[in-house]
Design a protein around this motif. Structure first.
Motif, PDB file in Angstrom:
ATOM      1  N   HIS A   1       6.102  -5.722 -11.820  1.00 51.92           N
ATOM      2  CA  HIS A   1       4.641  -5.734 -11.885  1.00 51.92           C
ATOM      3  C   HIS A   1       4.237  -4.247 -11.425  1.00 51.92           C
ATOM      4  CE1 HIS A   1       5.909  -6.905  -7.843  1.00 51.92           C
ATOM      5  NE2 HIS A   1       5.036  -5.994  -7.256  1.00 51.92           N
ATOM      6  N   GLU A   2       2.930  -3.801 -11.499  1.00 49.23           N
ATOM      7  CA  GLU A   2       2.549  -2.509 -11.467  1.00 49.23           C
ATOM      8  C   GLU A   2       2.792  -2.161  -9.996  1.00 49.23           C
ATOM      9  OE1 GLU A   2       0.900  -1.146 -13.734  1.00 49.23           O
ATOM     10  OE2 GLU A   2       0.864  -2.640 -15.192  1.00 49.23           O
ATOM     11  N   PRO A   3       3.209  -0.519 -10.171  1.00 53.63           N
ATOM     12  CA  PRO A   3       4.091   0.024  -8.912  1.00 53.63           C
ATOM     13  C   PRO A   3       3.149   0.667  -8.061  1.00 53.63           C
ATOM     14  CG  PRO A   3       4.223   1.318 -11.025  1.00 53.63           C
ATOM     15  CD  PRO A   3       3.390   0.090 -11.186  1.00 53.63           C
ATOM     16  N   GLU A   4       1.701   0.612  -8.149  1.00 58.85           N
ATOM     17  CA  GLU A   4       0.645   1.762  -7.499  1.00 58.85           C
ATOM     18  C   GLU A   4       1.433   1.659  -5.825  1.00 58.85           C
ATOM     19  OE1 GLU A   4      -0.186  -0.273 -10.125  1.00 58.85           O
ATOM     20  OE2 GLU A   4      -1.015   1.119 -11.396  1.00 58.85           O
ATOM     21  N   SER A   5       1.784   0.331  -5.528  1.00 60.29           N
ATOM     22  CA  SER A   5       1.960   0.524  -4.161  1.00 60.29           C
ATOM     23  C   SER A   5       3.037   1.398  -3.537  1.00 60.29           C
ATOM     24  CB  SER A   5       2.143  -0.989  -3.540  1.00 60.29           C
ATOM     25  OG  SER A   5       3.369  -1.599  -4.046  1.00 60.29           O
ATOM     26  N   VAL A   6       4.173   1.441  -4.596  1.00 58.95           N
ATOM     27  CA  VAL A   6       5.350   2.298  -4.147  1.00 58.95           C
ATOM     28  C   VAL A   6       5.206   3.870  -4.529  1.00 58.95           C
ATOM     29  CG1 VAL A   6       6.641   0.425  -3.599  1.00 58.95           C
ATOM     30  CG2 VAL A   6       6.340   1.595  -6.011  1.00 58.95           C
ATOM     31  N   LEU A   7       4.222   4.345  -5.247  1.00 59.76           N
ATOM     32  CA  LEU A   7       4.369   5.708  -6.050  1.00 59.76           C
ATOM     33  C   LEU A   7       4.292   6.729  -5.102  1.00 59.76           C
ATOM     34  CD1 LEU A   7       1.748   5.106  -8.806  1.00 59.76           C
ATOM     35  CD2 LEU A   7       4.155   4.967  -8.970  1.00 59.76           C
ATOM     36  N   ASP A   8       3.569   6.718  -4.042  1.00 56.61           N
ATOM     37  CA  ASP A   8       3.455   7.434  -3.049  1.00 56.61           C
ATOM     38  C   ASP A   8       4.934   7.788  -2.345  1.00 56.61           C
ATOM     39  OD1 ASP A   8       1.083   8.269  -3.554  1.00 56.61           O
ATOM     40  OD2 ASP A   8      -0.160   7.208  -2.028  1.00 56.61           O
ATOM     41  N   ASN A   9       5.472   6.514  -1.959  1.00 51.81           N
ATOM     42  CA  ASN A   9       6.649   6.739  -1.080  1.00 51.81           C
ATOM     43  C   ASN A   9       7.797   7.100  -1.902  1.00 51.81           C
ATOM     44  OD1 ASN A   9       5.559   5.264   0.889  1.00 51.81           O
ATOM     45  ND2 ASN A   9       5.869   3.198   0.215  1.00 51.81           N
ATOM     46  N   TRP A  10       7.804   7.059  -3.332  1.00 46.03           N
ATOM     47  CA  TRP A  10       8.748   7.517  -4.066  1.00 46.03           C
ATOM     48  C   TRP A  10       8.615   9.005  -4.412  1.00 46.03           C
ATOM     49  CZ3 TRP A  10       8.224   3.515  -9.190  1.00 46.03           C
ATOM     50  CH2 TRP A  10       8.830   2.349  -8.689  1.00 46.03           C
ATOM     51  N   LEU A  11       7.341   9.627  -4.335  1.00 46.34           N
ATOM     52  CA  LEU A  11       7.262  10.970  -4.445  1.00 46.34           C
ATOM     53  C   LEU A  11       7.488  11.509  -3.223  1.00 46.34           C
ATOM     54  CD1 LEU A  11       5.901  12.996  -6.268  1.00 46.34           C
ATOM     55  CD2 LEU A  11       3.605  12.667  -5.084  1.00 46.34           C
ATOM     56  N   GLU A  12       7.666  10.819  -2.056  1.00 51.59           N
ATOM     57  CA  GLU A  12       8.058  11.609  -0.789  1.00 51.59           C
ATOM     58  C   GLU A  12       9.536  11.645  -0.766  1.00 51.59           C
ATOM     59  OE1 GLU A  12       6.439   9.141   2.119  1.00 51.59           O
ATOM     60  OE2 GLU A  12       4.487   9.801   1.867  1.00 51.59           O
ATOM     61  N   LEU A  13      10.375  10.884  -1.671  1.00 50.67           N
ATOM     62  CA  LEU A  13      11.809  11.118  -1.576  1.00 50.67           C
ATOM     63  C   LEU A  13      12.020  12.525  -1.902  1.00 50.67           C
ATOM     64  CD1 LEU A  13      12.738   7.800  -3.446  1.00 50.67           C
ATOM     65  CD2 LEU A  13      12.895   8.073  -1.037  1.00 50.67           C
ATOM     66  N   GLU A  14      13.320  13.100  -1.124  1.00 50.00           N
ATOM     67  CA  GLU A  14      13.846  14.293  -1.479  1.00 50.00           C
ATOM     68  C   GLU A  14      14.226  14.365  -3.029  1.00 50.00           C
ATOM     69  OE1 GLU A  14      17.179  17.449   0.024  1.00 50.00           O
ATOM     70  OE2 GLU A  14      16.897  15.575   1.256  1.00 50.00           O
ATOM     71  N   GLY A  15      13.886  15.409  -3.878  1.00 50.33           N
ATOM     72  CA  GLY A  15      14.296  15.597  -5.023  1.00 50.33           C
ATOM     73  C   GLY A  15      13.518  14.891  -6.223  1.00 50.33           C
TER      74      GLY A  15
END
Length: 313
Positions: A239-253
């Motif tokens: 389903h749509e991933p809006e809830s995790v986009l910011d968390n992914w962007l915070e990952l190193e690399g």
């Protein structure tokens, strides 16, 4: 200047508050295929309309085969053939009758016109169906007649505005191969498209447009170097991933994240290292990743890197 086909300097064209073309500058060489690549609404067609003297610029100027679009529009029009995005044909006439009509509009007459009509019909692969009414043609065949019309007066420069939109794969292949054949004969081509693979296949140089601005110019290899050694990861999701986009962007690399229609796209330094963490974040949020594709950088990746959006958003 003899080796320059098109020179654009500080070109602006607004429609009310909409900045359709916002101060762009670029140069194309004679004998090359130069592509303007960008999404719908990027300003490509407006740029083409100014270069074809269909619109006057608000500011700036452009020179086509040495002639100014503001000072010498008649000379510009004589030097170009234009393949418009919209099909411009008389559907009650045959392909041959359309070509003869437009040839006469170019001032061609008699046996030279008939010979040239035969040549361009053969070039676009319609010689056997030349007597059929254009209204019975497929969309791809109509676009091939459009191309034939642009070639009638043997212009040194062809301007093509999204010539493969909405056509069948066979006609698309015929047009792309035709563009390459024309170029091998020494004809310069300015080609607009929102299909990354077309720009990559055809072009000597590519200019990427977005929101009326030119954001990058170069060969395919030069543009891909903008991204460096990053990988692109496409994640197909439950389903749509809006809830995790910011968390992914915070990952190193991870340097860039975007999402559309249940698919997320990430630019990362090392996909092997980052992917386990990407899955962990998704699982914690109750999001299921259904498939993963890892790609080397391409023009889609360059556009995402420069704008934060996918090319076809």
């Amino acid at each position: 200047m003899n080796d320059v086909a098109i020179r654009v300097e500080g070109l602006y064209r607004h429609f009310g508050d909409t900045k359709a073309v916002d101060g762009i500058s670029f140069t194309t060489e004679r004998g090359e295929i130069f592509s303007l690549l960008g999404p719908n609404g990027a300003g490509k067609s407006t740029t083409i309309s100014v270069l074809a003297c269909l619109l006057q610029p608000d500011r700036g100027d452009a020179w086509v085969m040495g002639h100014s679009v503001t000072d010498n529009p008649r000379d510009v029009k004589a030097a170009i053939g234009v393949v418009p995005q919209e099909i411009a044909l008389y559907e009650d006439l045959s392909a041959r009758e359309n070509l003869i009509f437009w040839g006469k509009m170019y001032g061609m007459r008699g046996s030279p016109l008939k010979q040239r009509v035969d040549e361009v019909l053969d070039l676009v692969g319609l010689i056997e169906r030349q007597k059929e009414r254009v209204g019975k043609y497929s969309g791809g065949m109509k676009r091939r007649v459009n191309l034939a019309i642009a070639l009638l007066h043997k212009p040194p420069l062809i301007i093509m505005d999204e010539p493969t939109v909405g056509i069948d794969p066979q006609s698309r292949r015929h047009i792309l191969d035709g563009v390459k054949d024309l170029n091998r004969e020494g004809i310069s081509v300015l080609y607009t498209t929102h299909y990354m693979e077309e720009a990559q296949e055809l072009s000597n140089h590519i200019a990427i447009m977005d929101e009326g601005k030119l954001i990058a110019t170069g060969t395919h290899e030069e543009l891909v170097e903008i991204v460096g050694e990053q990988d692109r990861i496409d994640l197909h999701l439950s389903h749509e991933p809006e809830s995790v986009l910011d968390n992914w962007l915070e990952l190193e690399g991870v340097s860039q994240v975007s999402a559309t229609d249940g698919t997320a796209c990430l630019l990362v330094d090392d996909s092997n290292r980052v992917l386990p963490e990407v899955f962990e974040v998704a699982t914690s949020a109750g999001l299921r990743i259904t498939s993963v594709e890892i790609q080397e950088p391409n023009l889609e990746t360059v556009f995402l890197h420069l704008t934060g959006r996918e090319l076809r958003d």
